[in-house]
Design a protein around this motif. Sequence first.
Motif, PDB file in Angstrom:
ATOM      1  N   ARG A  84       7.958  -3.873 -14.129  1.00 44.79           N
ATOM      2  CA  ARG A  84       7.548  -5.168 -13.545  1.00 44.79           C
ATOM      3  C   ARG A  84       7.120  -6.422 -14.558  1.00 44.79           C
ATOM      4  NH1 ARG A  84       2.714  -7.319 -11.790  1.00 44.79           N
ATOM      5  NH2 ARG A  84       1.577  -5.823 -12.795  1.00 44.79           N
ATOM      6  N   TYR A  85       7.487  -7.526 -14.017  1.00 43.33           N
ATOM      7  CA  TYR A  85       6.985  -8.746 -14.805  1.00 43.33           C
ATOM      8  C   TYR A  85       6.506  -9.815 -13.732  1.00 43.33           C
ATOM      9  CZ  TYR A  85       6.628 -12.132 -18.519  1.00 43.33           C
ATOM     10  OH  TYR A  85       6.395 -13.015 -19.612  1.00 43.33           O
ATOM     11  N   PHE A 131      -4.203  -1.049 -16.546  1.00 46.35           N
ATOM     12  CA  PHE A 131      -2.640  -1.275 -16.249  1.00 46.35           C
ATOM     13  C   PHE A 131      -1.917  -0.050 -16.579  1.00 46.35           C
ATOM     14  CE2 PHE A 131      -3.888  -6.315 -16.407  1.00 46.35           C
ATOM     15  CZ  PHE A 131      -4.421  -5.867 -14.944  1.00 46.35           C
ATOM     16  N   SER A 157       4.114  -2.377 -16.447  1.00 44.91           N
ATOM     17  CA  SER A 157       3.782  -3.697 -16.027  1.00 44.91           C
ATOM     18  C   SER A 157       3.780  -4.610 -17.261  1.00 44.91           C
ATOM     19  CB  SER A 157       2.247  -3.726 -15.612  1.00 44.91           C
ATOM     20  OG  SER A 157       1.909  -5.413 -15.463  1.00 44.91           O
ATOM     21  N   ASP A 199       1.616  -1.287  -8.161  1.00 40.69           N
ATOM     22  CA  ASP A 199       1.771  -0.127  -9.383  1.00 40.69           C
ATOM     23  C   ASP A 199       1.360   1.119  -9.115  1.00 40.69           C
ATOM     24  OD1 ASP A 199       2.661  -2.636 -10.736  1.00 40.69           O
ATOM     25  OD2 ASP A 199       1.189  -2.864 -12.266  1.00 40.69           O
ATOM     26  N   HIS A 216      -1.482  -4.720  -9.396  1.00 35.68           N
ATOM     27  CA  HIS A 216      -2.098  -3.310 -10.015  1.00 35.68           C
ATOM     28  C   HIS A 216      -2.485  -2.473  -8.982  1.00 35.68           C
ATOM     29  CE1 HIS A 216      -3.370  -0.059 -12.543  1.00 35.68           C
ATOM     30  NE2 HIS A 216      -4.524  -0.418 -11.943  1.00 35.68           N
ATOM     31  N   THR A 264      10.320  -7.409  -9.924  1.00 36.71           N
ATOM     32  CA  THR A 264      10.401  -6.335 -10.299  1.00 36.71           C
ATOM     33  C   THR A 264      11.802  -5.269 -10.176  1.00 36.71           C
ATOM     34  OG1 THR A 264       9.307  -3.832  -9.888  1.00 36.71           O
ATOM     35  CG2 THR A 264       9.313  -5.277  -8.028  1.00 36.71           C
ATOM     36  N   ASN A 287      -2.174  -9.789 -11.831  1.00 43.80           N
ATOM     37  CA  ASN A 287      -1.909  -8.467 -12.259  1.00 43.80           C
ATOM     38  C   ASN A 287      -2.889  -7.484 -11.747  1.00 43.80           C
ATOM     39  OD1 ASN A 287       0.563  -8.688 -14.049  1.00 43.80           O
ATOM     40  ND2 ASN A 287      -0.780  -9.345 -15.694  1.00 43.80           N
TER      41      ASN A 287
END
Length: 584
Positions: free
Chosen positions: A385-386, A259, A263, A366, A362, A390, A358
């Motif tokens: 980003r949560y 990751f 993130s 991401d 990703h 984002t 996630n």
Amino acid sequence: MFGLFCFVLAVLALPFKSKSRLEAENAVLRHQLIVLQRKVHGRVRLTNNDRWFLIQLYRWFPSILQVVTIVQPETLVRWRRSGFRCYWRWKSRLGGGRPQIETDLRALIRRMGTENPFWGAPRIHGELLKLGFEVAQSSVAKYMVIREAVTRNRQVKLTALLHHLTVDVLRASFFGLKKSAAPGVDEMTWTEYTGRLEENLSGLHSRVQTGAYRALPSRRTYIPKADGRQRPLGIAALEDKIVQAAVVAILTPIYEAEFLGFSYGFRPKRNQYQALDALAFGIGRRRINWVLDCDVQSFFDKVNQSWLIRFVEHRIGDRRIIRLIAKWLTAGVLEGGHLIVTEEGTPQGAVISPLLANIYLHYVYDLWTHRWRQRCATGDVIVVRYADDTIVGFEHQHEAEQFLADLKARLARFGLALHPDKTRLIEFGRSAIANRRTRGLGTPESFDFLGFTHYCATRRSGSGFVLGRKPVAKRMRAKLREIKEQLMAIRHEGTERQGRWLCQVLRGWMAYYAVPMSGSAISAFRHHMIERWHGALMRRSQRRRLTWTRMKQIADRHLPFPRILHPWPEKRFLVTIQGGSPVR
């Protein structure tokens, strides 16, 4: 002659020194040099031979430094790095290199890492110190099984993971579950499962290893959202939760190495405050003039399961782990006595759903965003980003508009879409107030992220940009409405019990929202809480005897006064990264 005599004594004593004694001497010498370093000024250059000779002289005759003028404490300090390398090369000539960890200790580290997947290297290192083993934390991290396989080659798939799912791992996963959680379709609670815990875990382990394990459907339930709508949740069966938690413990160290840094959602040792601090640091320190607030619409319900399996297979080659994940995705949902087969999405509320989300984001968001920022952006770009929320900051407006168009096309390829109402591109940043004032516009718009409304503000002196944060007004009103309903339900009880409950509520609210620039909002929340408490007490009787002055005295006796509990985000962010790159 005296120096030559010391040298001969040191050489003759080398064969009689054990490795543990050498490590102890090295540690003591390092401590002494660190203390002496405080008094050093200037730089002294010596050869390696001089350094080796001086360290032998200092180790065998420490008091000689006080009488021999050619050796001074600052001389020892300046060659500590290269001198220690020369020291260890000479010390390890007879031992075959730097002292290594014994085979039994390596096996113990591997076993502790396998049986306790929730423990990291610091925890295992602490347990070894309690047992009397002197070993470095870096060596512990080196010999942890999964982490060693992950860092060896990140391009190779991990094909043997299910054997890490032992009874001990299942037991640790079981005790990590919430005891008061609602049961699933099996109607098995945490307390009931502990009646025959070892027998149940052994049977579950046998079924998982032999492939006889079958996932049960999730029980559908709904919880209210802040906007008044209902959020669907899927409550898994207890044994499904146990196995999911064990798989998460195995896969987490693998994907933590994959990751990216921006993130923050549902990751170990990361929380909302780190995401908020990174966002505040980026807006305050970078040239950010435009902010894109993105929200994926119904993300957990729209995840493409086939794409998710393909993304997991990029790193996981163990087909048994893949089949377990596929069983949970296709188990379905039981709602109103009817089984609903799920062909897309992940059950929101399952233990493994945050990790799968996630992984999906990703590869979908991401990596693509990081590559877009490197190839297409010419100005500063920050990303935070949560989960599926984002925030992206841009220096130039045309780059923000281009990123938004490219992002919509990217998400549509994987069956996702941005929420039309929650996704906004606004002018926001250090120069936003001056730029909008020049064009004859009002103050910059605000945006919400992780429960806080972010707005542009200035310092008390009127100069300088400050990122303002305050609780979202909608959530504050919803919380006050909930407090009022509860107070009306317990209004006939004593003020002592009501005060203790309100104190807990206010402390919990301040623990999250008491950040810099939110002092007025916290004071207003406390004031409105007192008003609702006063209204509930007045409804106990038709005789209005409780004046506002008396109510304030009661409130001040039970409720804490508002104060800021969190530091400024820039300071905490710099401490968190600990010298690392602040570019997220």
